[in-house]
Design an enzyme around this catalytic site. Structure first.
Site, short mmCIF file in Angstrom:
data_model
loop_
_atom_site.label_atom_id
_atom_site.label_comp_id
_atom_site.label_asym_id
_atom_site.label_seq_id
_atom_site.Cartn_x
_atom_site.Cartn_y
_atom_site.Cartn_z
N LEU A 162 0.84 -1.20 0.00
CA LEU A 162 0.00 0.00 0.00
C LEU A 162 0.88 1.25 0.00
O LEU A 162 0.62 2.19 -0.76
CB LEU A 162 -0.94 0.01 1.20
N HIS A 163 1.90 1.26 0.81
CA HIS A 163 2.81 2.42 0.88
C HIS A 163 3.40 2.71 -0.50
O HIS A 163 3.39 3.86 -0.96
CB HIS A 163 3.90 2.15 1.90
#
Length: 188
Positions: free
Chosen positions: A29-30
């Site tokens: 996600l990052h």
């Protein structure tokens, strides 16, 4: 304004502990938030607990309906699809409270702080030992996600604080981890 959300739930896996899978999911996600330059998508961990300290097996994404749908059309979940169930984007319940979900950093390892100071300030080991006693170490009760830095390759714990519920939402921006000191996310 975070009007919508979606939950990504980790499936139980006999080979990998939930914490390890959450670290992998959160890392993906990052990277997706970085590549999309997204400062309008927040996260929360609705199953987090302080006793025992656990981040939980659910990652909730917050944002507008269009922005969340746009993120989910990308292939950022590749390699994780066998380990997660992804719910549809849904509207936030009208009675939802709001919370700040933010990163907290602590001095948890005096030896690491000493090595860093010696490198940065060219001080002797004895000088650094006097300046940074063992008593600076802090005990942390917040849940965390274990990540690996893309720039240094070092593993680190990203401690996540969910503040007390707020009665009013606050708009603002989120960092590339989906965390913010000035924007709230819905809590329900």
């Amino acid at each position: 304004m975070t009007t919508h959300y979606l939950d990504i739930q980790l499936r139980p896996d006999p080979e990998f502990p939930a914490g390890q899978l959450m670290g992998a999911l959160f890392s993906k996600l990052h990277r997706a938030l970085v590549s999309h330059e997204a400062d309008d998508i927040g996260v929360s961990f609705p199953e987090h607990r302080l006793r025992p300290r656990e981040i939980g097996a659910c990652l909730r994404l917050h944002g507008t309906e269009s922005r969340l749908n746009e993120l989910m059309t990308q292939s950022w979940l590749s390699g994780m699809r066998d380990h997660v169930d992804v719910n549809a984007v849904s509207a936030v319940p009208t009675q939802a409270k709001h919370r700040f979900v933010r990163r907290r950093q602590f001095k948890t390892n005096a030896e690491r702080l000493r090595r860093r100071r010696m490198r940065r300030h060219a001080e002797s080991e004895q000088t650094v030992l006097e300046r940074i006693p063992d008593s600076v170490e802090q005990r942390v009760s917040l849940p965390f996600v274990q990540l690996r830095s893309a720039s240094t390759g070092q593993r680190f714990s990203l401690f996540v604080e969910h503040t007390d519920p707020q009665t009013q939402p606050r708009d603002g921006h989120f960092n590339t981890y989906g965390l913010s000191n000035d924007a709230t996310v819905p809590w329900f």
